[in-house]
Design a protein around this motif. Sequence first.
Motif, PDB file in Angstrom:
ATOM      1  N   THR A 253       0.729  -1.314   0.032  1.00 39.44           N
ATOM      2  CA  THR A 253      -0.203   0.152   0.282  1.00 39.44           C
ATOM      3  C   THR A 253       1.158   0.642  -0.598  1.00 39.44           C
ATOM      4  O   THR A 253       1.964   1.660  -0.088  1.00 39.44           O
ATOM      5  CB  THR A 253      -0.989   0.044   1.639  1.00 39.44           C
ATOM      6  N   TYR A 254       0.295   2.473  -0.123  1.00 34.17           N
ATOM      7  CA  TYR A 254       0.492   3.744  -0.311  1.00 34.17           C
ATOM      8  C   TYR A 254      -0.005   5.104   0.443  1.00 34.17           C
ATOM      9  O   TYR A 254      -1.666   4.650  -0.123  1.00 34.17           O
ATOM     10  CB  TYR A 254       1.168   3.941  -1.618  1.00 34.17           C
ATOM     11  N   TYR A 255       0.414   5.739   0.793  1.00 30.21           N
ATOM     12  CA  TYR A 255      -0.133   6.369   1.400  1.00 30.21           C
ATOM     13  C   TYR A 255       0.105   8.051   1.242  1.00 30.21           C
ATOM     14  O   TYR A 255       1.535   8.227   2.178  1.00 30.21           O
ATOM     15  CB  TYR A 255      -0.872   6.367   2.980  1.00 30.21           C
ATOM     16  N   THR A 256      -0.344   8.709   0.745  1.00 28.38           N
ATOM     17  CA  THR A 256       0.278  10.748   1.210  1.00 28.38           C
ATOM     18  C   THR A 256       0.315  11.170   1.777  1.00 28.38           C
ATOM     19  O   THR A 256      -0.292  10.179   3.675  1.00 28.38           O
ATOM     20  CB  THR A 256      -1.281  11.142   0.057  1.00 28.38           C
ATOM     21  N   ASP A 257       1.699  11.677   2.458  1.00 27.91           N
ATOM     22  CA  ASP A 257       1.810  11.997   4.401  1.00 27.91           C
ATOM     23  C   ASP A 257       0.471  12.131   4.613  1.00 27.91           C
ATOM     24  O   ASP A 257       0.861  11.377   6.440  1.00 27.91           O
ATOM     25  CB  ASP A 257       2.879  12.940   4.279  1.00 27.91           C
ATOM     26  N   SER A 258       0.520  12.959   4.214  1.00 25.66           N
ATOM     27  CA  SER A 258      -1.212  13.913   5.183  1.00 25.66           C
ATOM     28  C   SER A 258      -2.324  13.104   5.805  1.00 25.66           C
ATOM     29  O   SER A 258      -2.894  13.025   6.547  1.00 25.66           O
ATOM     30  CB  SER A 258      -1.666  14.945   4.515  1.00 25.66           C
ATOM     31  N   VAL A 259      -2.376  11.522   5.695  1.00 22.60           N
ATOM     32  CA  VAL A 259      -3.567  10.804   6.176  1.00 22.60           C
ATOM     33  C   VAL A 259      -2.911   9.397   6.716  1.00 22.60           C
ATOM     34  O   VAL A 259      -3.628   8.965   7.076  1.00 22.60           O
ATOM     35  CB  VAL A 259      -4.224  10.480   4.482  1.00 22.60           C
ATOM     36  N   LYS A 260      -1.155   9.322   6.323  1.00 19.59           N
ATOM     37  CA  LYS A 260      -0.311   8.297   6.660  1.00 19.59           C
ATOM     38  C   LYS A 260      -1.306   8.295   8.466  1.00 19.59           C
ATOM     39  O   LYS A 260      -0.750   9.177   9.213  1.00 19.59           O
ATOM     40  CB  LYS A 260       0.471   8.609   7.779  1.00 19.59           C
TER      41      LYS A 260
END
Length: 124
Positions: free
Chosen positions: A58-65
């Motif tokens: 998976t990958y998440y943008t920093d603002s939602v990690k």
Amino acid sequence: QVQLVESGGGSVQAGGSLRLSCAASGRTFSGYAMGWFRQAPGKEREVVAAIDWSGSTTYYTDSVKGRFTISRDNAKNTVYVQMNSLSPEDTAVYYCARSKYATVSRRRYEYDAWGQGTQVTVSS
């Protein structure tokens, strides 16, 4: 041709949670990475989270990690995103998309099928 239909959007107060679902039609789902994007008024569409074809990467943008979790159920042709600790900055139209590839895709141009979007509004 795949069709993607999002559901689960709505209005919630800051600190609340929502779970978005994206149901895909047809058999062209399990072999492809999927992603969730969002677009706020006056802003560009940005990737929020992405998942590979198997669900193992998976990958998440920093603002939602640490707040959002993407998952998929290939047997149900559905991808989800669980969104916790929501803030007004998360207010946007959320779109699911199917990648051209099996591996995690982080860029908009890597996706070739899009849903119509579902509105998420977070009030303070």
